[in-house]
Scaffold this active site. Sequence first.
Site, PDB file in Angstrom:
ATOM      1  CB  SER A   1      -0.910   0.099   0.658  1.00  0.00           C
ATOM      2  OG  SER A   1      -1.677   1.437   1.357  1.00  0.00           O
TER       3      SER A   1
ATOM      4  CG  ASP B   1      -2.278  -0.593  -3.064  1.00  0.00           C
ATOM      5  OD1 ASP B   1      -2.173   0.246  -2.217  1.00  0.00           O
ATOM      6  OD2 ASP B   1      -3.641  -1.700  -2.558  1.00  0.00           O
TER       7      ASP B   1
END
Length: 563
Positions: A142, A300
């Site tokens: 992330s 992402d």
Amino acid sequence: MNIQEKYEYWLAQVRDEQLLAELQDITNDRAAIEDRFYRDLEFGTGGLRGVLGAGSNRMNIYTVAKATQGLVNYLKGRYAKPSVAIAYDSRINSRLFAEEAAGVLAANGIMAHIYKQLMPTPALSFAVRQLKCSGGIVITASHNPAQYNGYKVYGADGCQITTEAAAEILAEIERVDTFAGVRRMDFAAALGEGKVRYIASSVVDDYLRAVSGESLLPAAAARDMAIVYTPLNGTGISCVPRCLTENGFNNITIPAEQREPDGNFPTCPYPNPEVKEALAVGLQCAREVGADLLLATDPDCDRVGAAVKNGEEYALVSGNEMGVLLLDFICRMRQTAGTMPDSPLAIKTIVTTPMAAKVAAHYGVEIIDVLTGFKFIGEQIGLLEQNGEAERYIFGFEESYGYLSGSFVRDKDAVNASLLICELFAWHKQRGRGLVEALAELYEKFGFYNSRLLNFGFAGAAGQAKMQAFMQRLRQQPPAEIGGRAVLESRDYLIEENYGKVRLPKSDVLRYWLFGGCEVAVRPSGTEPKLKVYITAVGADKPESEAAANRIEAAVQSWFDDE
């Protein structure tokens, strides 16, 4: 095995030259050995996440393969012919880890469907459902710094795995020997034999078609706005510009230094759109081209941050602020278009601004709270679908810049959110106001809310122990007041209860309701070695809410003076 024995076992078994050299370099460094081997990288509802490198407490091909073998064993106990979809982001070794996972699946007779190019996390959620897979894997950390990577697991519903599923997969992983217990197959060989398949480009087309289906702006509405978009060297480049262009937003500038995927994040060491420093390149580009709006997605592409031109400068819009702006916009547009469902429902997390409840009530929308983590929002969408009520869901969001307006995926979606934010901006611009003015109008109507997030670091094994001790001390000695405001009610989410209509699993979260509508919540991060404290202050005007927030923040800071 003790720590030294684990180290020596790895030293004897590792065949990867780079990882072996790293292990050999720390032979006489007891602290380094302990840090790499004092535990196995923790697997939870968010899967694995950790620093890249050699050791059981690191992200590497061996920890990825072991986790995948555990997932294989879990799936084979539940499906006659399981299959898994795989996606990966731009981080260091992401493609390598994705192919390693695919090879383990193939060696165990499980079909792996993998994207040929890096794709956003929500596109993985979509592929799981579209291809009717038994589960999904996405390789990403992330918004963490470049030295991190991670491994997230999704269920057949396209949602991140539940607490119960994570516990069962963890039990399977713990039974696997990192080296002798994993079946592996070369990725290229598996692809050649048809045991791994690339996901067709038509799946991406279908995903973007579903995102566009959430458009709320009338076709005739003006979209004449200048946008700077940065993917922060991540996966958003594959979908966000295409989605915006297909929906009429054609004036898009992308900073060259952040356009191409690069896991080193050379111009953005901490690629988190929540952090102002991560937006520095985008803001500079916005000033140069005179952009109306800046959008930045994390690596992402499941979260998006925004800044809007406000006079000669740019104002950053927080996750809570954007959430209430989007909720208000969605409700307005759906009521106007006559597409508001019967008994509409919005979902937020417990640490997200309570202002959302006031906005929802104004439009007759029910709102429910779930635990921190978008998987719990996705879980509620799934329950609605099971009951034949999926159309009730109109929006879900969390304060950490995660938003979703449709049920086509079961995770936060920055492609969907980027489109909605552009439409939100265009709609207000057509009425002669910017998002700063639109937000001010909402505050005048519903009260002034000041939300803050404080982070306190607790690195390493000693830090973890201190963090746990701190939480235990708060439980044993709960505060009677915070920042001069009496604690009217408190809740420990480690005690499993039903709150309203929603059953919440146990979670290490403490929450305090203070006099005057203010709130404080405390929880350890599920992805980083830090403790997070969420503050919400309410006032009759902006200065009053800021003053209350300042007093509460000072009180919270004092808790950590001796830590």
